[in-house]
Design a protein around this motif. Structure first.
Motif, mmCIF file in Angstrom:
data_model
loop_
_atom_site.group_PDB
_atom_site.id
_atom_site.type_symbol
_atom_site.label_atom_id
_atom_site.label_comp_id
_atom_site.label_asym_id
_atom_site.label_seq_id
_atom_site.Cartn_x
_atom_site.Cartn_y
_atom_site.Cartn_z
ATOM 1 N N UNK A 12 28.496 -43.620 -17.209
ATOM 2 C CA UNK A 12 28.641 -44.680 -18.207
ATOM 3 C C UNK A 12 28.518 -46.086 -17.625
ATOM 4 N N UNK A 13 28.777 -46.226 -16.337
ATOM 5 C CA UNK A 13 28.746 -47.535 -15.681
ATOM 6 C C UNK A 13 27.834 -47.436 -14.460
ATOM 7 N N UNK A 14 26.851 -48.317 -14.412
ATOM 8 C CA UNK A 14 25.905 -48.269 -13.295
ATOM 9 C C UNK A 14 26.156 -49.365 -12.264
ATOM 10 N N UNK A 15 26.978 -50.338 -12.599
ATOM 11 C CA UNK A 15 27.252 -51.457 -11.686
ATOM 12 C C UNK A 15 28.073 -50.958 -10.488
ATOM 13 N N UNK A 16 27.504 -51.007 -9.274
ATOM 14 C CA UNK A 16 28.239 -50.505 -8.105
ATOM 15 C C UNK A 16 29.515 -51.296 -7.812
ATOM 16 N N UNK A 17 29.553 -52.577 -8.184
ATOM 17 C CA UNK A 17 30.779 -53.367 -7.978
ATOM 18 C C UNK A 17 31.915 -52.873 -8.868
ATOM 19 N N UNK A 18 31.599 -52.537 -10.105
ATOM 20 C CA UNK A 18 32.627 -52.015 -11.011
ATOM 21 C C UNK A 18 33.138 -50.661 -10.518
ATOM 22 N N UNK A 19 32.228 -49.821 -10.047
ATOM 23 C CA UNK A 19 32.646 -48.519 -9.524
ATOM 24 C C UNK A 19 33.513 -48.685 -8.273
ATOM 25 N N UNK A 20 33.174 -49.654 -7.431
ATOM 26 C CA UNK A 20 33.979 -49.927 -6.233
ATOM 27 C C UNK A 20 35.362 -50.451 -6.623
#
Length: 151
Positions: A58-66
């Protein structure tokens, strides 16, 4: 002149009944903190797994996942700290508030930054609570967090 001890009613050594009463009242709060730490630990593992597997869909932004991963790591580490602090109510309350504010706000901001923008200032307040919890352990009663509660 010697003191008359015939009217003393308090024994020098507590009996088993007195120890149980004292222990039960001392551990009610520690049991709650212990269970809170265990639940926070379990949810940290679940949320960490969700972030590593389900959230990527659902989320592709690596910063958000981090950020999500950081929130789960801090929650897990401080869940263990809460277990250690189960007999230090000040540290326990600070760890609980800190995990809720720090990790909780990061989870919310990761899921929907616009909707939860107001929670941005909550994150550093949670971090301050976590740091204060460690200081409460450092300067609290020595060894207070090392007695495990009886259930």
């Amino acid at each position: 002149m010697a003191a008359d001890s015939s009217h003393e009613t308090t024994p020098l050594l507590p009996n088993a009944e007195q120890e149980d009463l004292t222990h039960n009242t001392d551990t009610m709060g520690s049991t709650l903190l212990w269970k809170t730490g265990a639940v926070f630990g379990a949810t940290a593992v679940g949320l960490g797994a969700f972030g590593a597997h389900g959230l990527k869909k659902h989320i592709s932004d690596p910063n958000k996942l981090a950020n999500w991963s950081t929130a789960a790591q801090y929650q897990l580490v401080h869940s263990v700290a809460l277990l250690v602090a189960s007999n230090n109510p000040v540290a326990g309350a600070l760890f609980t508030a800190g995990m809720t504010m720090f990790s909780g706000s990061i989870y919310a901001l990761t899921l929907d930054t616009e909707r939860f923008r107001f929670m941005g200032p909550v994150t550093p307040l949670g971090g301050l609570c976590l740091m204060a919890g460690w200081l409460a352990l450092a300067f609290g009663k020595r060894g207070a967090g090392m007695r495990w509660p009886r259930f």
